[in-house]
Scaffold this motif. Structure first.
Motif, PDB file in Angstrom:
ATOM      1  N   HIS A  15       2.077  49.545  -0.795  1.00 19.85           N
ATOM      2  CA  HIS A  15       3.341  49.062  -0.244  1.00 19.85           C
ATOM      3  C   HIS A  15       3.208  48.731   1.242  1.00 19.85           C
ATOM      4  CE1 HIS A  15       6.314  50.560  -3.572  1.00 19.85           C
ATOM      5  NE2 HIS A  15       5.293  49.871  -4.048  1.00 19.85           N
ATOM      6  N   ARG A  16       2.442  49.546   1.965  1.00 19.93           N
ATOM      7  CA  ARG A  16       2.221  49.235   3.385  1.00 19.93           C
ATOM      8  C   ARG A  16       1.521  47.888   3.537  1.00 19.93           C
ATOM      9  NH1 ARG A  16       0.170  54.633   3.683  1.00 19.93           N
ATOM     10  NH2 ARG A  16       1.670  56.088   4.584  1.00 19.93           N
ATOM     11  N   SER A  17       0.492  47.681   2.743  1.00 16.77           N
ATOM     12  CA  SER A  17      -0.277  46.438   2.813  1.00 16.77           C
ATOM     13  C   SER A  17       0.582  45.239   2.442  1.00 16.77           C
ATOM     14  CB  SER A  17      -1.487  46.538   1.880  1.00 16.77           C
ATOM     15  OG  SER A  17      -2.215  45.334   1.863  1.00 16.77           O
ATOM     16  N   LEU A  18       1.413  45.410   1.420  1.00 11.97           N
ATOM     17  CA  LEU A  18       2.281  44.308   0.997  1.00 11.97           C
ATOM     18  C   LEU A  18       3.285  43.952   2.091  1.00 11.97           C
ATOM     19  CD1 LEU A  18       3.238  42.391  -1.244  1.00 11.97           C
ATOM     20  CD2 LEU A  18       4.741  44.233  -2.054  1.00 11.97           C
ATOM     21  N   ALA A  19       3.853  44.957   2.752  1.00 17.12           N
ATOM     22  CA  ALA A  19       4.808  44.685   3.833  1.00 17.12           C
ATOM     23  C   ALA A  19       4.128  43.933   4.975  1.00 17.12           C
ATOM     24  CB  ALA A  19       5.419  45.994   4.342  1.00 17.12           C
ATOM     25  N   ARG A  20       2.909  44.352   5.331  1.00 14.89           N
ATOM     26  CA  ARG A  20       2.185  43.660   6.407  1.00 14.89           C
ATOM     27  C   ARG A  20       1.936  42.200   6.033  1.00 14.89           C
ATOM     28  NH1 ARG A  20      -0.762  48.670   6.772  1.00 14.89           N
ATOM     29  NH2 ARG A  20      -2.399  47.833   5.439  1.00 14.89           N
ATOM     30  N   GLU A  21       1.451  41.978   4.816  1.00 18.00           N
ATOM     31  CA  GLU A  21       1.169  40.610   4.384  1.00 18.00           C
ATOM     32  C   GLU A  21       2.439  39.762   4.374  1.00 18.00           C
ATOM     33  OE1 GLU A  21      -0.408  38.055   0.498  1.00 18.00           O
ATOM     34  OE2 GLU A  21      -0.318  40.247   0.400  1.00 18.00           O
ATOM     35  N   ALA A  22       3.519  40.325   3.870  1.00 14.46           N
ATOM     36  CA  ALA A  22       4.759  39.558   3.758  1.00 14.46           C
ATOM     37  C   ALA A  22       5.274  39.154   5.133  1.00 14.46           C
ATOM     38  CB  ALA A  22       5.806  40.372   3.008  1.00 14.46           C
ATOM     39  N   TYR A  23       5.238  40.068   6.107  1.00 12.91           N
ATOM     40  CA  TYR A  23       5.693  39.708   7.447  1.00 12.91           C
ATOM     41  C   TYR A  23       4.764  38.682   8.090  1.00 12.91           C
ATOM     42  CZ  TYR A  23       9.509  43.080   7.809  1.00 12.91           C
ATOM     43  OH  TYR A  23      10.692  43.754   7.642  1.00 12.91           O
ATOM     44  N   GLU A  24       3.477  38.860   7.918  1.00 15.28           N
ATOM     45  CA  GLU A  24       2.530  37.899   8.509  1.00 15.28           C
ATOM     46  C   GLU A  24       2.760  36.488   7.979  1.00 15.28           C
ATOM     47  OE1 GLU A  24      -1.196  39.616   7.515  1.00 15.28           O
ATOM     48  OE2 GLU A  24      -1.097  41.160   9.100  1.00 15.28           O
ATOM     49  N   ARG A  25       3.079  36.377   6.708  1.00 14.54           N
ATOM     50  CA  ARG A  25       3.263  35.062   6.115  1.00 14.54           C
ATOM     51  C   ARG A  25       4.667  34.505   6.316  1.00 14.54           C
ATOM     52  NH1 ARG A  25       0.844  35.281   0.121  1.00 14.54           N
ATOM     53  NH2 ARG A  25       1.499  33.087   0.223  1.00 14.54           N
ATOM     54  N   SER A  26       5.611  35.347   6.723  1.00 11.69           N
ATOM     55  CA  SER A  26       6.983  34.861   6.879  1.00 11.69           C
ATOM     56  C   SER A  26       7.275  34.311   8.269  1.00 11.69           C
ATOM     57  CB  SER A  26       7.984  35.986   6.561  1.00 11.69           C
ATOM     58  OG  SER A  26       7.937  37.008   7.539  1.00 11.69           O
ATOM     59  N   VAL A  27       6.479  34.721   9.262  1.00 11.08           N
ATOM     60  CA  VAL A  27       6.706  34.227  10.622  1.00 11.08           C
ATOM     61  C   VAL A  27       6.355  32.743  10.688  1.00 11.08           C
ATOM     62  CG1 VAL A  27       5.919  34.394  13.004  1.00 11.08           C
ATOM     63  CG2 VAL A  27       6.366  36.469  11.682  1.00 11.08           C
ATOM     64  N   THR A  28       7.236  31.942  11.289  1.00 10.41           N
ATOM     65  CA  THR A  28       7.075  30.485  11.325  1.00 10.41           C
ATOM     66  C   THR A  28       6.990  29.999  12.767  1.00 10.41           C
ATOM     67  OG1 THR A  28       8.429  30.309   9.327  1.00 10.41           O
ATOM     68  CG2 THR A  28       8.072  28.293  10.580  1.00 10.41           C
ATOM     69  N   LEU A  29       5.902  29.327  13.111  1.00  9.46           N
ATOM     70  CA  LEU A  29       5.734  28.763  14.448  1.00  9.46           C
ATOM     71  C   LEU A  29       6.168  27.305  14.416  1.00  9.46           C
ATOM     72  CD1 LEU A  29       4.713  29.375  17.322  1.00  9.46           C
ATOM     73  CD2 LEU A  29       2.492  28.475  16.603  1.00  9.46           C
ATOM     74  N   LEU A  30       7.200  26.986  15.223  1.00 10.54           N
ATOM     75  CA  LEU A  30       7.716  25.615  15.248  1.00 10.54           C
ATOM     76  C   LEU A  30       7.191  24.818  16.440  1.00 10.54           C
ATOM     77  CD1 LEU A  30      11.393  26.152  14.094  1.00 10.54           C
ATOM     78  CD2 LEU A  30       9.481  25.271  12.778  1.00 10.54           C
ATOM     79  N   THR A  31       6.953  25.480  17.541  1.00  7.70           N
ATOM     80  CA  THR A  31       6.273  24.841  18.680  1.00  7.70           C
ATOM     81  C   THR A  31       5.389  25.899  19.335  1.00  7.70           C
ATOM     82  OG1 THR A  31       8.061  25.360  20.250  1.00  7.70           O
ATOM     83  CG2 THR A  31       8.176  23.232  19.127  1.00  7.70           C
ATOM     84  N   ASP A  32       4.229  25.462  19.850  1.00 12.93           N
ATOM     85  CA  ASP A  32       3.297  26.428  20.435  1.00 12.93           C
ATOM     86  C   ASP A  32       3.164  26.276  21.940  1.00 12.93           C
ATOM     87  OD1 ASP A  32       1.951  24.051  20.545  1.00 12.93           O
ATOM     88  OD2 ASP A  32       0.232  24.694  19.345  1.00 12.93           O
ATOM     89  N   ASP A  33       4.164  25.689  22.594  1.00 16.65           N
ATOM     90  CA  ASP A  33       4.132  25.572  24.058  1.00 16.65           C
ATOM     91  C   ASP A  33       3.937  26.961  24.678  1.00 16.65           C
ATOM     92  OD1 ASP A  33       5.610  23.368  22.878  1.00 16.65           O
ATOM     93  OD2 ASP A  33       5.919  22.684  24.930  1.00 16.65           O
ATOM     94  N   GLY A  34       3.013  27.071  25.639  1.00 19.97           N
ATOM     95  CA  GLY A  34       2.791  28.338  26.333  1.00 19.97           C
ATOM     96  C   GLY A  34       1.913  29.311  25.579  1.00 19.97           C
ATOM     97  N   LEU A  35       1.427  28.932  24.422  1.00 20.19           N
ATOM     98  CA  LEU A  35       0.582  29.818  23.623  1.00 20.19           C
ATOM     99  C   LEU A  35      -0.855  29.287  23.608  1.00 20.19           C
ATOM    100  CD1 LEU A  35       2.917  30.598  20.584  1.00 20.19           C
ATOM    101  CD2 LEU A  35       2.529  31.971  22.638  1.00 20.19           C
ATOM    102  N   PRO A  36      -1.833  30.155  23.395  1.00 16.91           N
ATOM    103  CA  PRO A  36      -1.698  31.586  23.126  1.00 16.91           C
ATOM    104  C   PRO A  36      -1.490  32.411  24.394  1.00 16.91           C
ATOM    105  CG  PRO A  36      -4.003  30.989  23.170  1.00 16.91           C
ATOM    106  CD  PRO A  36      -3.227  29.704  23.347  1.00 16.91           C
ATOM    107  N   ILE A  37      -1.033  33.643  24.196  1.00 16.00           N
ATOM    108  CA  ILE A  37      -0.994  34.610  25.285  1.00 16.00           C
ATOM    109  C   ILE A  37      -2.311  35.389  25.244  1.00 16.00           C
ATOM    110  CG2 ILE A  37       0.213  36.593  26.265  1.00 16.00           C
ATOM    111  CD1 ILE A  37       2.754  35.632  24.936  1.00 16.00           C
ATOM    112  N   ARG A  38      -3.014  35.402  26.366  1.00 14.61           N
ATOM    113  CA  ARG A  38      -4.317  36.061  26.411  1.00 14.61           C
ATOM    114  C   ARG A  38      -4.165  37.560  26.693  1.00 14.61           C
ATOM    115  NH1 ARG A  38      -4.732  31.292  29.244  1.00 14.61           N
ATOM    116  NH2 ARG A  38      -4.332  32.431  31.192  1.00 14.61           N
TER     117      ARG A  38
END
Length: 543
Positions: A367-390
């Motif tokens: 369940h921990r692994s599934l929650a991590r995967e689900a959040y990682e795949r749900s985040v949506t990047l629409l613009t990457d101005d100013g990224l990455p942060i080093r």
């Protein structure tokens, strides 16, 4: 349900009791320590309700919540008919809305949709149901099947799978399949659709002004798909649907429940009301009168909400009186009880649960692994101005929500981190509570802080229209440092912001759930800031 009686063996009082879905929690029916109070035991022995809905986030962990559920079932086992209770909670994001620690949150329904993977959505839904069942909760009030067509809707938002009927049908059905995979009961809501309203039925009585054709084309298809998939229960909405019944909210409307839902759509399962304590009903009808109207209209389980016990008894007494006077035929009660008992047969193994097993299920690495995967795949990047942060960048972390919860993740990932929370974490920004809504006085401070860092991250939240302060806050920070916005609610503000990086998380609803930002979500957010994925060309809803 071995040893228990069917509808023919129940007295009228016992049958009426089965129609009651009483509430406990948030200061009602519990001790100060959050344990079921003896007065709740008296209610269960006296009213003999069919179901109990558990409200509020309890300080207890999964072990104690399993014992909590067992105590309720022990009281139910002590009455004459010994029919087990249906125990329910929302659990839209996981069991975190009833258990304070030891369990986990998962992405919202909209967050699961944006992964583009109905299979993952089904897995997440099944994991939530397994967590719930391990603690004795056999019924979860999900999936939301509302099509979020109104950007100013204050109550649905990220709780909905999406903005078009095909997407909502696909992902709501995946959620239901996951619930059934875990042997639990699903409650689709809010029939016949709450997605095109501008008022919150917790506080007002919304109107749906769409014509019948649009209702049939947009709002009904998800419910039709769920009925086809064998949904157990459907929850009503406290909404006036002008094209079907302009005089009564759907919960109290025979044309909506008996006509549209039963006769036209062919639903044969249990109809559950939304909470009758909500102002859309409570402010316009008496407690008992509303219950009688709902049952007469076609409802089976009357969800009271968390209300004083005298209101529960009044609900039971007025229902009894309506049957005894002939205003409500006993045959109508019998049909509802038959449906409810049939529902209980499907989860009859859940009367008592093992608290140790609850710890093992909710704490599983799967369940921990599934929650991590689900959040990682749900985040949506629409613009990457100013990224990455080093990793050696100095970073300003500011915004209206989640700053405190995100700070440990930023501290581990980046150089010196300056934090400035503009509203205390957990406050319901946007709920018109002046004491917790930030003011323009904070803008010079965040502007000065931004001038001294390499990168800035600003959290935003909205559930309907974009708050003007948040737009000005982003403009102030972006004028001084490369800035990325992390949207924690609906990403409606995106078109109105300056050219900044923009990350949509679909994380929080109108109540700020899940709150604080779960660790799995915090790690996913930091991961995108450090290693930006491909930019999406548009909001991935409705695909």
């Amino acid at each position: 349900m071995s040893g228990e009686r069917g509808v023919d063996g129940l007295s009228l009082e016992e049958k009426v009791g089965q129609l009651l879905h009483v509430g406990i929690g948030n200061g009602y029916g519990e001790t100060d320590a959050g344990w079921p109070a003896e007065e709740t035991g008296e209610v269960i022995r006296d009213l003999q309700p069919g179901a109990v809905r558990i409200y509020g986030s309890h300080r207890a962990g999964p072990y104690a919540m399993a014992e909590y559920a067992n105590r309720l079932q022990e009281w139910a086992a002590g009455v004459d008919h010994a029919i087990p209770l249906l125990l329910s909670a929302d659990c839209e994001y996981g069991t975190v809305d009833v258990v304070g620690h030891g369990t986990r949150a998962y992405p919202s329904l909209m967050g699961r949709t944006v992964t583009g993977d109905p299979g993952l959505a089904r897995e997440v839904s099944a994991a939530i149901a397994r967590d719930a069942r391990s603690m004795g909760l056999s019924m979860t009030h999900r999936p939301v099947a509302d099509v979020h067509t109104n950007p100013d809707n204050p109550v649905i938002g990220v709780r909905s799978p999406g903005t078009d009927p095909a997407t909502v049908s696909r992902y709501a059905t995946a959620a239901l399949e996951g619930i059934h995979d875990a042997g639990a009961l699903g409650v689709a809501k809010h029939f016949p659709g709450h997605g095109d309203t501008e008022l919150d039925s917790h506080h007002d009585l919304p109107h749906v002004t769409d014509d019948r054709e649009r209702i049939e084309e947009v709002h009904l298809p998800p419910f039709e798909a769920l009925i086809e998939a064998g949904v157990d229960c459907i929850m009503t909405s406290h909404v006036l649907v002008d094209a079907i019944d302009p005089d009564r909210p759907a919960t109290l409307s025979e044309p909506v429940l008996s006509g549209l839902l039963r006769a036209e759509l062919g639903f044969e399962g249990v109809v559950v009301t939304d909470a009758m304590m909500m102002d859309a009903v409570a402010e316009n009808y008496g407690v008992g009168e509303a219950a009688v109207r709902a049952v007469a209209a076609g409802a089976d389980l009357v969800l009271t909400g968390y209300v004083p016990h005298e209101d529960l008894r009044e609900t039971r007494d007025v229902l009894l009186e309506a049957v005894e006077t002939g205003d409500l035929p006993e045959s109508r009660i019998d049909r509802s009880v038959e449906r409810i008992l049939a529902l209980k047969e499907r989860v009859a193994d859940g009367r008592q649960v093992d608290p140790i097993e609850a710890l093992e299920v909710t704490g599983s690495e799967a369940h921990r692994s599934l929650a991590r995967e689900a959040y990682e795949r749900s985040v949506t990047l629409l613009t990457d101005d100013g990224l990455p942060i080093r990793e050696d960048d100095t970073v300003l972390l500011t915004g209206v929500r989640g700053v405190g919860a995100l700070k440990p993740h930023f501290d581990r990932a980046f150089g010196p981190v300056v934090t400035c929370s503009l509203a205390p974490d957990g406050t319901r920004t946007g709920d018109s509570k002046p004491a917790t809504v930030p003011t323009a006085d904070a803008l010079p401070t965040v502007r000065d802080l931004a001038a001294g860092v390499d990168r800035a991250v600003v959290t935003t939240y909205n559930r309907e229209g974009v708050p003007d302060f948040q737009r000005r806050m982003v403009e102030a920070v972006a004028g001084e440092a490369p800035t990325t916005v992390v949207s924690l609610g609906l990403p409606n503000e995106f078109p109105g912001l300056p050219e900044v990086g923009y990350l949509a998380t679909y994380l929080q609803d109108r109540l700020g759930l899940p709150d604080p930002v779960p660790d799995a979500a915090g790690r996913a957010i930091v991961g995108v800031l450090r290693e930006p994925p491909a930019v999406r060309e548009s909001l991935p809803i409705g695909e």
